[in-house]
Design a protein around this motif. Sequence first.
Motif, PDB file in Angstrom:
ATOM      1  N   PHE B 120       0.842  -1.189   0.000  1.00  0.00           N
ATOM      2  CA  PHE B 120       0.000   0.000   0.000  1.00  0.00           C
ATOM      3  C   PHE B 120       0.882   1.245   0.000  1.00  0.00           C
ATOM      4  O   PHE B 120       1.720   1.427   0.888  1.00  0.00           O
ATOM      5  CB  PHE B 120      -0.899  -0.005   1.238  1.00  0.00           C
ATOM      6  CG  PHE B 120      -2.047   0.951   1.146  1.00  0.00           C
ATOM      7  CD1 PHE B 120      -3.205   0.598   0.467  1.00  0.00           C
ATOM      8  CD2 PHE B 120      -1.985   2.201   1.743  1.00  0.00           C
ATOM      9  CE1 PHE B 120      -4.284   1.471   0.374  1.00  0.00           C
ATOM     10  CE2 PHE B 120      -3.056   3.082   1.655  1.00  0.00           C
ATOM     11  CZ  PHE B 120      -4.207   2.710   0.970  1.00  0.00           C
ATOM     12  N   LEU B 122       1.516   5.128   0.568  1.00  0.00           N
ATOM     13  CA  LEU B 122       0.948   6.207   1.371  1.00  0.00           C
ATOM     14  C   LEU B 122       1.551   7.544   0.943  1.00  0.00           C
ATOM     15  O   LEU B 122       2.715   7.609   0.573  1.00  0.00           O
ATOM     16  CB  LEU B 122       1.267   5.984   2.848  1.00  0.00           C
ATOM     17  CG  LEU B 122       0.525   4.860   3.571  1.00  0.00           C
ATOM     18  CD1 LEU B 122       1.110   4.662   4.955  1.00  0.00           C
ATOM     19  CD2 LEU B 122      -0.973   5.162   3.657  1.00  0.00           C
ATOM     20  N   ILE B 155      -7.141   5.208   2.808  1.00  0.00           N
ATOM     21  CA  ILE B 155      -5.922   4.956   3.591  1.00  0.00           C
ATOM     22  C   ILE B 155      -6.232   3.993   4.741  1.00  0.00           C
ATOM     23  O   ILE B 155      -5.425   3.121   5.070  1.00  0.00           O
ATOM     24  CB  ILE B 155      -5.319   6.292   4.103  1.00  0.00           C
ATOM     25  CG1 ILE B 155      -4.726   7.060   2.916  1.00  0.00           C
ATOM     26  CG2 ILE B 155      -4.262   6.047   5.172  1.00  0.00           C
ATOM     27  CD1 ILE B 155      -4.276   8.471   3.230  1.00  0.00           C
ATOM     28  N   GLY B 158      -5.693   0.563   3.892  1.00  0.00           N
ATOM     29  CA  GLY B 158      -4.283   0.191   3.830  1.00  0.00           C
ATOM     30  C   GLY B 158      -3.834  -0.665   5.005  1.00  0.00           C
ATOM     31  O   GLY B 158      -2.872  -1.427   4.900  1.00  0.00           O
ATOM     32  N   LYS B 159      -4.521  -0.560   6.134  1.00  0.00           N
ATOM     33  CA  LYS B 159      -4.142  -1.347   7.316  1.00  0.00           C
ATOM     34  C   LYS B 159      -4.270  -2.846   7.069  1.00  0.00           C
ATOM     35  O   LYS B 159      -3.706  -3.648   7.801  1.00  0.00           O
ATOM     36  CB  LYS B 159      -5.010  -0.954   8.516  1.00  0.00           C
ATOM     37  CG  LYS B 159      -4.768   0.467   8.998  1.00  0.00           C
ATOM     38  CD  LYS B 159      -5.650   0.802  10.190  1.00  0.00           C
ATOM     39  CE  LYS B 159      -5.408   2.223  10.678  1.00  0.00           C
ATOM     40  NZ  LYS B 159      -6.388   2.629  11.704  1.00  0.00           N
ATOM     41  N   TYR B 161      -3.213  -4.332   4.373  1.00  0.00           N
ATOM     42  CA  TYR B 161      -2.125  -4.793   3.507  1.00  0.00           C
ATOM     43  C   TYR B 161      -0.967  -5.309   4.348  1.00  0.00           C
ATOM     44  O   TYR B 161      -0.832  -4.970   5.514  1.00  0.00           O
ATOM     45  CB  TYR B 161      -1.647  -3.640   2.620  1.00  0.00           C
ATOM     46  CG  TYR B 161      -2.616  -3.268   1.526  1.00  0.00           C
ATOM     47  CD1 TYR B 161      -3.893  -2.831   1.830  1.00  0.00           C
ATOM     48  CD2 TYR B 161      -2.252  -3.345   0.201  1.00  0.00           C
ATOM     49  CE1 TYR B 161      -4.788  -2.486   0.826  1.00  0.00           C
ATOM     50  CE2 TYR B 161      -3.132  -2.992  -0.810  1.00  0.00           C
ATOM     51  CZ  TYR B 161      -4.395  -2.564  -0.490  1.00  0.00           C
ATOM     52  OH  TYR B 161      -5.268  -2.226  -1.474  1.00  0.00           O
ATOM     53  N   GLN B 162      -0.107  -6.121   3.717  1.00  0.00           N
ATOM     54  CA  GLN B 162       1.072  -6.628   4.424  1.00  0.00           C
ATOM     55  C   GLN B 162       2.131  -5.545   4.610  1.00  0.00           C
ATOM     56  O   GLN B 162       2.824  -5.498   5.598  1.00  0.00           O
ATOM     57  CB  GLN B 162       1.757  -7.698   3.568  1.00  0.00           C
ATOM     58  CG  GLN B 162       1.224  -9.068   3.654  1.00  0.00           C
ATOM     59  CD  GLN B 162       1.852  -9.876   2.537  1.00  0.00           C
ATOM     60  OE1 GLN B 162       1.502  -9.696   1.369  1.00  0.00           O
ATOM     61  NE2 GLN B 162       2.788 -10.737   2.887  1.00  0.00           N
ATOM     62  N   TYR B 163       2.283  -4.724   3.560  1.00  0.00           N
ATOM     63  CA  TYR B 163       3.362  -3.743   3.558  1.00  0.00           C
ATOM     64  C   TYR B 163       2.821  -2.346   3.268  1.00  0.00           C
ATOM     65  O   TYR B 163       1.873  -2.199   2.497  1.00  0.00           O
ATOM     66  CB  TYR B 163       4.378  -4.068   2.451  1.00  0.00           C
ATOM     67  CG  TYR B 163       5.126  -5.366   2.634  1.00  0.00           C
ATOM     68  CD1 TYR B 163       6.198  -5.461   3.512  1.00  0.00           C
ATOM     69  CD2 TYR B 163       4.772  -6.501   1.912  1.00  0.00           C
ATOM     70  CE1 TYR B 163       6.903  -6.654   3.668  1.00  0.00           C
ATOM     71  CE2 TYR B 163       5.474  -7.700   2.066  1.00  0.00           C
ATOM     72  CZ  TYR B 163       6.538  -7.763   2.941  1.00  0.00           C
ATOM     73  OH  TYR B 163       7.229  -8.930   3.091  1.00  0.00           O
ATOM     74  N   VAL B 164       3.435  -1.349   3.875  1.00  0.00           N
ATOM     75  CA  VAL B 164       3.155   0.037   3.496  1.00  0.00           C
ATOM     76  C   VAL B 164       4.457   0.715   3.089  1.00  0.00           C
ATOM     77  O   VAL B 164       5.504   0.480   3.697  1.00  0.00           O
ATOM     78  CB  VAL B 164       2.509   0.855   4.631  1.00  0.00           C
ATOM     79  CG1 VAL B 164       1.071   0.456   4.831  1.00  0.00           C
ATOM     80  CG2 VAL B 164       3.285   0.747   5.925  1.00  0.00           C
ATOM     81  N   VAL B 165       4.363   1.527   2.056  1.00  0.00           N
ATOM     82  CA  VAL B 165       5.529   2.271   1.576  1.00  0.00           C
ATOM     83  C   VAL B 165       5.102   3.725   1.418  1.00  0.00           C
ATOM     84  O   VAL B 165       4.118   4.019   0.745  1.00  0.00           O
ATOM     85  CB  VAL B 165       6.008   1.693   0.219  1.00  0.00           C
ATOM     86  CG1 VAL B 165       7.028   2.617  -0.427  1.00  0.00           C
ATOM     87  CG2 VAL B 165       6.595   0.303   0.415  1.00  0.00           C
ATOM     88  N   VAL B 166       5.817   4.610   2.088  1.00  0.00           N
ATOM     89  CA  VAL B 166       5.518   6.033   1.959  1.00  0.00           C
ATOM     90  C   VAL B 166       6.148   6.544   0.665  1.00  0.00           C
ATOM     91  O   VAL B 166       7.339   6.365   0.440  1.00  0.00           O
ATOM     92  CB  VAL B 166       6.053   6.830   3.174  1.00  0.00           C
ATOM     93  CG1 VAL B 166       5.818   8.316   2.973  1.00  0.00           C
ATOM     94  CG2 VAL B 166       5.396   6.353   4.454  1.00  0.00           C
ATOM     95  N   LYS B 176      12.233   0.615  -2.001  1.00  0.00           N
ATOM     96  CA  LYS B 176      11.608  -0.195  -0.946  1.00  0.00           C
ATOM     97  C   LYS B 176      10.787  -1.339  -1.544  1.00  0.00           C
ATOM     98  O   LYS B 176      10.801  -2.454  -1.028  1.00  0.00           O
ATOM     99  CB  LYS B 176      10.730   0.679  -0.049  1.00  0.00           C
ATOM    100  CG  LYS B 176      11.567   1.488   0.925  1.00  0.00           C
ATOM    101  CD  LYS B 176      10.709   2.334   1.836  1.00  0.00           C
ATOM    102  CE  LYS B 176      11.614   3.168   2.750  1.00  0.00           C
ATOM    103  NZ  LYS B 176      10.860   4.212   3.465  1.00  0.00           N
ATOM    104  N   ILE B 180      11.201  -5.337  -0.984  1.00  0.00           N
ATOM    105  CA  ILE B 180      10.108  -6.236  -0.580  1.00  0.00           C
ATOM    106  C   ILE B 180      10.064  -7.451  -1.507  1.00  0.00           C
ATOM    107  O   ILE B 180       9.953  -8.593  -1.046  1.00  0.00           O
ATOM    108  CB  ILE B 180       8.750  -5.486  -0.580  1.00  0.00           C
ATOM    109  CG1 ILE B 180       8.720  -4.444   0.540  1.00  0.00           C
ATOM    110  CG2 ILE B 180       7.583  -6.466  -0.449  1.00  0.00           C
ATOM    111  CD1 ILE B 180       7.548  -3.482   0.484  1.00  0.00           C
TER     112      ILE B 180
END
Lengths: 200, 200
Positions: B120, B122, B155, B158-159, B161-166, B176, B180
Amino acid sequence: MERGLLILVSGASGTGKGTVCKKILSDMPEIFYSISATTRQPRPGEVDGVEYFFITKEEFKTWIAEDKFLEYAEVYGNFYGTPLHKIEERLSRGENVLLEIDTQGALNVMKKVPDGIYIFLLPPSLEELKNRIKNRGTETPETLERRLNAAKAEIEIGKKYQYVVVNDTVDEAVKKIKAIISAELCKTSRNEKIFEDLIG
Amino acid sequence: MERGLLILVSGASGTGKGTVCKKILSDMPEIFYSISATTRQPRPGEVDGVEYFFITKEEFKTWIAEDKFLEYAEVYGNFYGTPLHKIEERLSRGENVLLEIDTQGALNVMKKVPDGIYIFLLPPSLEELKNRIKNRGTETPETLERRLNAAKAEIEIGKKYQYVVVNDTVDEAVKKIKAIISAELCKTSRNEKIFEDLIG
Protein backbone atom coordinates in the motif's frame (compact mmCIF):
# COMPACT_ATOMS: atom_id res chain seq x y z
CA MET A 1 8.04 4.27 19.76
CA GLU A 2 8.08 1.35 17.31
CA ARG A 3 9.91 -1.69 18.72
CA GLY A 4 13.22 -2.43 16.96
CA LEU A 5 13.94 -5.51 14.86
CA LEU A 6 15.89 -8.48 16.12
CA ILE A 7 17.70 -9.79 13.04
CA LEU A 8 19.08 -13.24 13.69
CA VAL A 9 21.52 -14.76 11.22
CA SER A 10 22.31 -18.44 11.51
CA GLY A 11 23.39 -21.33 9.33
CA ALA A 12 25.36 -24.55 9.30
CA SER A 13 28.98 -24.15 10.32
CA GLY A 14 31.14 -23.32 7.32
CA THR A 15 28.48 -21.21 5.54
CA GLY A 16 30.19 -17.92 6.36
CA LYS A 17 27.87 -16.34 8.96
CA GLY A 18 30.70 -14.34 10.52
CA THR A 19 31.92 -12.72 7.29
CA VAL A 20 28.38 -11.86 6.19
CA CYS A 21 27.48 -10.30 9.56
CA LYS A 22 30.67 -8.23 9.66
CA LYS A 23 29.83 -6.76 6.25
CA ILE A 24 26.26 -5.94 7.28
CA LEU A 25 27.49 -4.10 10.37
CA SER A 26 30.07 -2.14 8.41
CA ASP A 27 27.42 -1.19 5.79
CA MET A 28 24.70 -0.42 8.37
CA PRO A 29 26.40 1.11 11.41
CA GLU A 30 22.98 2.00 12.85
CA ILE A 31 22.42 -1.69 13.63
CA PHE A 32 23.66 -2.95 16.97
CA TYR A 33 25.54 -6.19 17.22
CA SER A 34 24.40 -8.32 20.12
CA ILE A 35 27.27 -8.52 22.63
CA SER A 36 28.07 -11.53 24.80
CA ALA A 37 28.58 -11.38 28.52
CA THR A 38 31.74 -12.90 29.97
CA THR A 39 33.40 -13.47 33.31
CA ARG A 40 36.91 -13.16 31.93
CA GLN A 41 39.00 -10.06 32.66
CA PRO A 42 38.89 -7.26 30.07
CA ARG A 43 42.07 -7.04 28.01
CA PRO A 44 43.77 -3.65 27.67
CA GLY A 45 41.52 -1.38 25.58
CA GLU A 46 38.38 -3.51 25.94
CA VAL A 47 35.39 -1.56 27.20
CA ASP A 48 32.41 -2.91 29.13
CA GLY A 49 29.35 -2.86 26.86
CA VAL A 50 31.45 -2.63 23.67
CA GLU A 51 33.41 -5.86 23.20
CA TYR A 52 31.62 -7.70 26.02
CA PHE A 53 29.55 -7.12 29.08
CA PHE A 54 32.17 -7.87 31.73
CA ILE A 55 30.46 -9.34 34.76
CA THR A 56 31.50 -11.36 37.83
CA LYS A 57 30.93 -15.08 38.24
CA GLU A 58 28.28 -14.28 40.85
CA GLU A 59 26.40 -12.02 38.42
CA PHE A 60 26.72 -14.65 35.71
CA LYS A 61 25.20 -17.29 38.00
CA THR A 62 22.36 -14.92 38.93
CA TRP A 63 21.65 -14.28 35.23
CA ILE A 64 21.59 -18.04 34.62
CA ALA A 65 19.16 -18.48 37.53
CA GLU A 66 16.99 -15.65 36.16
CA ASP A 67 16.92 -17.33 32.71
CA LYS A 68 18.57 -14.29 31.11
CA PHE A 69 20.79 -16.23 28.71
CA LEU A 70 19.78 -17.46 25.29
CA GLU A 71 22.78 -19.74 25.58
CA TYR A 72 25.98 -19.92 27.62
CA ALA A 73 29.13 -21.99 27.86
CA GLU A 74 32.22 -22.37 30.01
CA VAL A 75 35.56 -22.09 28.19
CA TYR A 76 38.80 -22.60 30.13
CA GLY A 77 37.18 -21.63 33.41
CA ASN A 78 35.47 -18.48 32.08
CA PHE A 79 31.79 -18.17 31.25
CA TYR A 80 30.41 -16.70 28.03
CA GLY A 81 26.73 -16.14 27.25
CA THR A 82 24.21 -14.21 25.10
CA PRO A 83 22.05 -12.10 27.42
CA LEU A 84 18.49 -11.71 26.14
CA HIS A 85 17.59 -8.84 28.48
CA LYS A 86 20.37 -6.71 26.98
CA ILE A 87 18.90 -7.33 23.50
CA GLU A 88 15.39 -6.54 24.76
CA GLU A 89 16.61 -3.23 26.21
CA ARG A 90 17.76 -2.09 22.78
CA LEU A 91 14.68 -3.38 20.96
CA SER A 92 12.39 -1.50 23.33
CA ARG A 93 14.34 1.69 22.57
CA GLY A 94 13.47 1.13 18.91
CA GLU A 95 16.97 0.02 17.98
CA ASN A 96 17.63 -2.83 15.55
CA VAL A 97 19.87 -5.62 16.80
CA LEU A 98 21.84 -8.17 14.79
CA LEU A 99 22.51 -11.54 16.40
CA GLU A 100 24.77 -14.18 14.87
CA ILE A 101 24.15 -17.52 16.52
CA ASP A 102 24.43 -21.25 15.85
CA THR A 103 21.39 -23.29 14.83
CA GLN A 104 20.72 -24.71 18.29
CA GLY A 105 20.85 -21.30 19.94
CA ALA A 106 18.57 -19.90 17.25
CA LEU A 107 15.77 -22.36 18.03
CA ASN A 108 15.90 -21.13 21.60
CA VAL A 109 15.67 -17.47 20.48
CA MET A 110 12.66 -18.23 18.25
CA LYS A 111 10.73 -19.34 21.32
CA LYS A 112 11.70 -16.28 23.35
CA VAL A 113 11.48 -13.60 20.62
CA PRO A 114 8.70 -14.69 18.26
CA ASP A 115 8.68 -11.35 16.40
CA GLY A 116 12.35 -11.65 15.42
CA ILE A 117 13.53 -11.91 11.81
CA TYR A 118 15.08 -15.34 11.31
CA ILE A 119 17.49 -15.69 8.41
CA PHE A 120 19.23 -18.92 7.53
CA LEU A 121 22.39 -18.86 5.42
CA LEU A 122 22.83 -21.77 3.03
CA PRO A 123 25.95 -22.89 1.17
CA PRO A 124 25.57 -22.76 -2.63
CA SER A 125 26.02 -26.56 -2.71
CA LEU A 126 27.17 -29.44 -0.52
CA GLU A 127 30.24 -29.71 -2.74
CA GLU A 128 31.11 -26.09 -1.96
CA LEU A 129 30.54 -26.61 1.77
CA LYS A 130 32.83 -29.67 1.63
CA ASN A 131 35.52 -27.55 -0.03
CA ARG A 132 35.20 -24.79 2.52
CA ILE A 133 35.56 -27.23 5.41
CA LYS A 134 38.46 -29.00 3.62
CA ASN A 135 40.26 -25.72 2.99
CA ARG A 136 40.57 -25.14 6.70
CA GLY A 137 43.01 -28.05 6.44
CA THR A 138 42.27 -29.51 9.84
CA GLU A 139 40.01 -32.41 8.87
CA THR A 140 40.77 -36.07 8.26
CA PRO A 141 38.53 -37.88 5.70
CA GLU A 142 36.62 -39.35 8.64
CA THR A 143 36.01 -36.10 10.54
CA LEU A 144 35.17 -34.39 7.23
CA GLU A 145 32.41 -36.95 6.64
CA ARG A 146 31.16 -36.45 10.19
CA ARG A 147 31.15 -32.66 9.83
CA LEU A 148 29.28 -32.87 6.53
CA ASN A 149 26.59 -35.04 8.08
CA ALA A 150 26.32 -32.61 10.98
CA ALA A 151 25.97 -29.77 8.44
CA LYS A 152 23.14 -31.61 6.67
CA ALA A 153 21.31 -31.99 9.98
CA GLU A 154 21.80 -28.28 10.65
CA ILE A 155 20.50 -27.34 7.20
CA GLU A 156 17.36 -29.36 7.93
CA ILE A 157 16.74 -26.96 10.86
CA GLY A 158 16.83 -24.09 8.34
CA LYS A 159 13.34 -25.04 7.20
CA LYS A 160 12.02 -23.52 10.42
CA TYR A 161 13.38 -20.07 9.58
CA GLN A 162 11.36 -17.35 7.81
CA TYR A 163 14.03 -16.55 5.26
CA VAL A 164 16.83 -18.40 3.51
CA VAL A 165 19.74 -16.72 1.79
CA VAL A 166 22.24 -18.64 -0.32
CA ASN A 167 25.74 -17.42 0.47
CA ASP A 168 27.06 -17.64 -3.06
CA THR A 169 29.07 -14.44 -2.78
CA VAL A 170 29.22 -12.36 0.39
CA ASP A 171 28.08 -9.23 -1.47
CA GLU A 172 24.98 -10.91 -2.88
CA ALA A 173 24.08 -12.45 0.47
CA VAL A 174 24.51 -9.12 2.25
CA LYS A 175 22.38 -7.38 -0.38
CA LYS A 176 19.58 -9.88 0.21
CA ILE A 177 19.75 -9.55 3.98
CA LYS A 178 19.60 -5.77 3.68
CA ALA A 179 16.53 -6.15 1.45
CA ILE A 180 14.93 -8.39 4.08
CA ILE A 181 15.58 -5.78 6.78
CA SER A 182 14.20 -3.01 4.57
CA ALA A 183 11.09 -5.06 3.73
CA GLU A 184 10.46 -5.99 7.35
CA LEU A 185 10.55 -2.31 8.29
CA CYS A 186 7.74 -1.77 5.73
CA LYS A 187 5.46 -4.36 7.39
CA THR A 188 2.12 -2.71 8.15
CA SER A 189 2.23 -4.03 11.71
CA ARG A 190 5.40 -2.02 12.28
CA ASN A 191 3.96 1.23 10.89
CA GLU A 192 0.87 1.89 12.95
CA LYS A 193 2.16 5.34 13.81
CA ILE A 194 2.16 6.43 10.17
CA PHE A 195 -1.54 5.64 9.90
CA GLU A 196 -2.21 7.50 13.13
CA ASP A 197 -0.38 10.56 11.82
CA LEU A 198 -2.26 10.46 8.52
CA ILE A 199 -5.80 9.66 9.55
CA GLY A 200 -5.75 9.81 13.37
CA MET B 1 8.78 -24.99 -10.56
CA GLU B 2 8.32 -22.39 -7.82
CA ARG B 3 5.11 -20.37 -8.27
CA GLY B 4 5.70 -16.71 -9.25
CA LEU B 5 4.89 -13.71 -7.06
CA LEU B 6 1.82 -11.56 -7.54
CA ILE B 7 2.94 -8.10 -6.49
CA LEU B 8 -0.03 -5.83 -6.02
CA VAL B 9 0.50 -2.10 -5.61
CA SER B 10 -2.39 0.01 -4.44
CA GLY B 11 -3.03 3.23 -2.55
CA ALA B 12 -5.37 6.16 -2.23
CA SER B 13 -5.85 8.11 -5.45
CA GLY B 14 -3.23 10.82 -5.76
CA THR B 15 -0.44 8.82 -4.08
CA GLY B 16 1.39 8.14 -7.35
CA LYS B 17 0.79 4.42 -7.94
CA GLY B 18 1.17 4.78 -11.71
CA THR B 19 4.52 6.56 -11.64
CA VAL B 20 5.95 4.13 -9.10
CA CYS B 21 4.81 1.05 -11.05
CA LYS B 22 6.20 2.40 -14.33
CA LYS B 23 9.62 2.83 -12.70
CA ILE B 24 9.56 -0.69 -11.23
CA LEU B 25 8.78 -2.17 -14.63
CA SER B 26 11.53 -0.21 -16.35
CA ASP B 27 14.04 -1.26 -13.64
CA MET B 28 12.89 -4.89 -13.54
CA PRO B 29 11.90 -5.89 -17.08
CA GLU B 30 11.61 -9.54 -15.97
CA ILE B 31 8.40 -8.64 -14.12
CA PHE B 32 5.17 -8.86 -16.10
CA TYR B 33 2.61 -6.11 -15.87
CA SER B 34 -0.90 -7.45 -15.54
CA ILE B 35 -2.78 -6.52 -18.72
CA SER B 36 -6.47 -5.67 -18.91
CA ALA B 37 -8.91 -7.27 -21.31
CA THR B 38 -11.05 -5.00 -23.46
CA THR B 39 -13.77 -5.24 -26.08
CA ARG B 40 -12.63 -2.12 -27.92
CA GLN B 41 -10.88 -2.42 -31.29
CA PRO B 42 -7.07 -2.48 -31.26
CA ARG B 43 -5.55 0.79 -32.47
CA PRO B 44 -2.86 0.63 -35.17
CA GLY B 45 0.23 -0.99 -33.67
CA GLU B 46 -1.53 -2.45 -30.63
CA VAL B 47 -0.93 -6.18 -30.20
CA ASP B 48 -3.18 -8.70 -28.50
CA GLY B 49 -1.56 -9.78 -25.21
CA VAL B 50 0.74 -6.76 -25.12
CA GLU B 51 -1.31 -3.58 -24.59
CA TYR B 52 -4.54 -5.47 -23.91
CA PHE B 53 -6.19 -8.80 -24.38
CA PHE B 54 -8.58 -7.90 -27.21
CA ILE B 55 -11.70 -10.01 -26.89
CA THR B 56 -15.26 -9.88 -28.20
CA LYS B 57 -18.26 -8.78 -26.15
CA GLU B 58 -19.43 -12.39 -26.12
CA GLU B 59 -16.13 -13.58 -24.68
CA PHE B 60 -16.19 -10.75 -22.16
CA LYS B 61 -19.65 -11.79 -20.99
CA THR B 62 -18.52 -15.42 -20.74
CA TRP B 63 -15.54 -14.36 -18.63
CA ILE B 64 -17.86 -12.36 -16.37
CA ALA B 65 -20.14 -15.39 -16.02
CA GLU B 66 -17.11 -17.57 -15.21
CA ASP B 67 -15.98 -15.10 -12.51
CA LYS B 68 -12.71 -14.52 -14.32
CA PHE B 69 -12.50 -10.77 -13.61
CA LEU B 70 -11.05 -9.21 -10.50
CA GLU B 71 -12.96 -6.12 -11.58
CA TYR B 72 -14.50 -4.75 -14.75
CA ALA B 73 -16.23 -1.63 -15.99
CA GLU B 74 -18.01 -0.28 -19.06
CA VAL B 75 -16.61 2.92 -20.54
CA TYR B 76 -18.35 4.51 -23.55
CA GLY B 77 -19.84 1.22 -24.64
CA ASN B 78 -16.62 -0.78 -24.33
CA PHE B 79 -15.76 -3.17 -21.52
CA TYR B 80 -12.49 -3.23 -19.62
CA GLY B 81 -11.50 -5.76 -16.96
CA THR B 82 -8.61 -7.39 -15.07
CA PRO B 83 -8.61 -11.11 -15.88
CA LEU B 84 -7.40 -13.23 -12.96
CA HIS B 85 -6.90 -16.39 -15.01
CA LYS B 86 -4.35 -14.60 -17.21
CA ILE B 87 -2.41 -13.62 -14.07
CA GLU B 88 -2.64 -17.18 -12.73
CA GLU B 89 -1.25 -18.54 -16.01
CA ARG B 90 1.91 -16.50 -15.57
CA LEU B 91 2.28 -17.24 -11.85
CA SER B 92 2.06 -20.97 -12.49
CA ARG B 93 4.88 -20.62 -15.05
CA GLY B 94 7.00 -19.15 -12.23
CA GLU B 95 6.77 -15.61 -13.57
CA ASN B 96 6.32 -12.59 -11.29
CA VAL B 97 3.40 -10.30 -12.06
CA LEU B 98 2.86 -6.69 -11.05
CA LEU B 99 -0.70 -5.47 -10.66
CA GLU B 100 -1.62 -1.84 -10.05
CA ILE B 101 -5.18 -1.59 -8.80
CA ASP B 102 -7.45 0.66 -6.75
CA THR B 103 -8.18 -0.10 -3.11
CA GLN B 104 -11.58 -1.70 -3.74
CA GLY B 105 -10.23 -4.00 -6.44
CA ALA B 106 -7.33 -4.95 -4.17
CA LEU B 107 -9.61 -6.27 -1.43
CA ASN B 108 -11.15 -8.54 -4.03
CA VAL B 109 -7.71 -9.82 -5.13
CA MET B 110 -6.70 -10.54 -1.52
CA LYS B 111 -9.59 -12.99 -1.26
CA LYS B 112 -8.74 -14.69 -4.55
CA VAL B 113 -4.93 -14.71 -4.32
CA PRO B 114 -4.06 -15.07 -0.62
CA ASP B 115 -0.36 -15.67 -1.32
CA GLY B 116 0.03 -12.34 -3.16
CA ILE B 117 2.29 -9.55 -1.92
CA TYR B 118 0.12 -6.60 -0.97
CA ILE B 119 1.80 -3.21 -0.92
CA PHE B 120 0.00 0.00 0.00
CA LEU B 121 1.45 3.34 -1.07
CA LEU B 122 0.95 6.21 1.37
CA PRO B 123 1.35 9.93 0.79
CA PRO B 124 4.05 11.52 2.99
CA SER B 125 1.33 13.63 4.65
CA LEU B 126 -2.29 14.68 4.18
CA GLU B 127 -1.03 18.18 3.38
CA GLU B 128 1.07 16.76 0.55
CA LEU B 129 -1.84 14.69 -0.75
CA LYS B 130 -4.02 17.84 -0.70
CA ASN B 131 -1.37 19.69 -2.72
CA ARG B 132 -1.09 16.88 -5.25
CA ILE B 133 -4.86 16.81 -5.78
CA LYS B 134 -4.98 20.65 -5.90
CA ASN B 135 -2.19 20.78 -8.48
CA ARG B 136 -4.30 18.85 -10.91
CA GLY B 137 -6.29 22.12 -10.97
CA THR B 138 -9.65 20.52 -11.53
CA GLU B 139 -11.08 20.68 -8.00
CA THR B 140 -13.35 23.23 -6.34
CA PRO B 141 -12.88 23.69 -2.55
CA GLU B 142 -15.93 21.49 -2.04
CA THR B 143 -14.85 18.60 -4.29
CA LEU B 144 -11.32 18.90 -2.84
CA GLU B 145 -12.74 18.34 0.65
CA ARG B 146 -14.77 15.39 -0.62
CA ARG B 147 -11.77 13.84 -2.35
CA LEU B 148 -9.64 14.23 0.76
CA ASN B 149 -12.24 12.47 2.88
CA ALA B 150 -12.43 9.69 0.30
CA ALA B 151 -8.63 9.42 0.43
CA LYS B 152 -8.72 9.09 4.23
CA ALA B 153 -11.23 6.25 3.93
CA GLU B 154 -8.98 4.58 1.35
CA ILE B 155 -5.92 4.96 3.59
CA GLU B 156 -7.84 3.20 6.37
CA ILE B 157 -8.10 0.18 4.03
CA GLY B 158 -4.28 0.19 3.83
CA LYS B 159 -4.14 -1.35 7.32
CA LYS B 160 -5.22 -4.63 5.74
CA TYR B 161 -2.13 -4.79 3.51
CA GLN B 162 1.07 -6.63 4.42
CA TYR B 163 3.36 -3.74 3.56
CA VAL B 164 3.15 0.04 3.50
CA VAL B 165 5.53 2.27 1.58
CA VAL B 166 5.52 6.03 1.96
CA ASN B 167 5.83 7.64 -1.46
CA ASP B 168 8.06 10.50 -0.39
CA THR B 169 10.17 10.34 -3.52
CA VAL B 170 9.54 7.90 -6.37
CA ASP B 171 13.11 6.57 -6.20
CA GLU B 172 12.89 5.79 -2.48
CA ALA B 173 9.48 4.15 -2.85
CA VAL B 174 10.69 2.03 -5.78
CA LYS B 175 13.80 1.01 -3.82
CA LYS B 176 11.61 -0.19 -0.95
CA ILE B 177 9.26 -2.13 -3.23
CA LYS B 178 12.25 -3.82 -4.88
CA ALA B 179 13.53 -4.76 -1.41
CA ILE B 180 10.11 -6.24 -0.58
CA ILE B 181 10.17 -8.33 -3.77
CA SER B 182 13.73 -9.48 -3.06
CA ALA B 183 12.84 -10.39 0.55
CA GLU B 184 9.70 -12.26 -0.46
CA LEU B 185 11.75 -14.35 -2.88
CA CYS B 186 13.93 -15.36 0.11
CA LYS B 187 10.93 -16.68 2.11
CA THR B 188 11.67 -20.26 3.14
CA SER B 189 8.27 -21.39 1.88
CA ARG B 190 9.32 -20.27 -1.62
CA ASN B 191 12.66 -22.11 -1.53
CA GLU B 192 11.78 -25.71 -0.84
CA LYS B 193 13.69 -26.79 -3.92
CA ILE B 194 16.98 -25.44 -2.56
CA PHE B 195 16.64 -27.65 0.51
CA GLU B 196 15.81 -30.63 -1.68
CA ASP B 197 18.92 -30.03 -3.78
CA LEU B 198 21.12 -29.69 -0.70
CA ILE B 199 19.87 -32.42 1.59
CA GLY B 200 17.42 -34.39 -0.53
